[in-house]
Design a protein around this motif. Structure first.
Motif, PDB file in Angstrom:
ATOM      1  N   SER A  46       6.299   3.668  -9.532  1.00 44.18           N
ATOM      2  CA  SER A  46       5.241   2.768  -9.074  1.00 44.18           C
ATOM      3  C   SER A  46       5.848   1.503  -8.493  1.00 44.18           C
ATOM      4  N   SER A  47       5.152   0.931  -7.508  1.00 40.72           N
ATOM      5  CA  SER A  47       5.629  -0.314  -6.918  1.00 40.72           C
ATOM      6  C   SER A  47       4.627  -1.428  -7.224  1.00 40.72           C
ATOM      7  N   VAL A  48       5.174  -2.613  -7.489  1.00 39.99           N
ATOM      8  CA  VAL A  48       4.361  -3.780  -7.837  1.00 39.99           C
ATOM      9  C   VAL A  48       4.766  -4.942  -6.949  1.00 39.99           C
ATOM     10  N   SER A  52       1.737  -1.694   0.871  1.00 43.43           N
ATOM     11  CA  SER A  52       2.230  -0.426   0.343  1.00 43.43           C
ATOM     12  C   SER A  52       2.341  -0.395  -1.185  1.00 43.43           C
ATOM     13  N   ALA A  53       2.120  -1.519  -1.850  1.00 41.11           N
ATOM     14  CA  ALA A  53       2.271  -1.580  -3.309  1.00 41.11           C
ATOM     15  C   ALA A  53       1.172  -0.793  -4.016  1.00 41.11           C
ATOM     16  N   ASP A  54       1.547  -0.192  -5.122  1.00 40.47           N
ATOM     17  CA  ASP A  54       0.573   0.496  -5.968  1.00 40.47           C
ATOM     18  C   ASP A  54      -0.259  -0.514  -6.760  1.00 40.47           C
ATOM     19  N   LEU A  55       0.379  -1.598  -7.142  1.00 39.37           N
ATOM     20  CA  LEU A  55      -0.262  -2.646  -7.929  1.00 39.37           C
ATOM     21  C   LEU A  55       0.155  -4.017  -7.399  1.00 39.37           C
ATOM     22  N   ILE A 113       9.582   1.057 -12.604  1.00 39.63           N
ATOM     23  CA  ILE A 113       8.743   0.291 -11.677  1.00 39.63           C
ATOM     24  C   ILE A 113       9.638  -0.405 -10.662  1.00 39.63           C
TER      25      ILE A 113
END
Length: 82
Positions: A2-4, A55-58, A30
């Motif tokens: 996941s990307s933050v 493009s971040a997931d969160l 992460i």
């Protein structure tokens, strides 16, 4: 993984660093983005932040009273995350 994306006012970068380093540790898996660690000299900061925010997931926004009233970049990043 996941990307933050971490949005913050640079006056509060100590808090943002704390969040970044804790998210980046194992075993979280992460990929945290904080401009201070990811943008190279000569890169377009605004463009890179926009790309990463999109493009971040969160997204994590370090929101303070100063950010609410005086920081255009945090507002821009926050609206991109939403």
């Amino acid at each position: 993984m996941s990307s933050v994306f971490i949005a913050y006012n640079h006056k509060y970068k100590v808090i943002a660093r704390f969040v970044y380093h804790n998210l980046s540790r194992e075993p979280w898996n992460i990929e945290a983005f904080m401009d201070e660690f990811a943008i190279q000299p000569g890169e377009d900061i605004k463009q890179k932040c926009l790309e990463k925010a999109k493009s971040a997931d969160l997204g994590i926004v370090i929101l303070t009273q100063l950010c609410q009233t005086k920081t255009e970049s945090v507002c821009f990043e926050t609206s991109t995350l939403i």
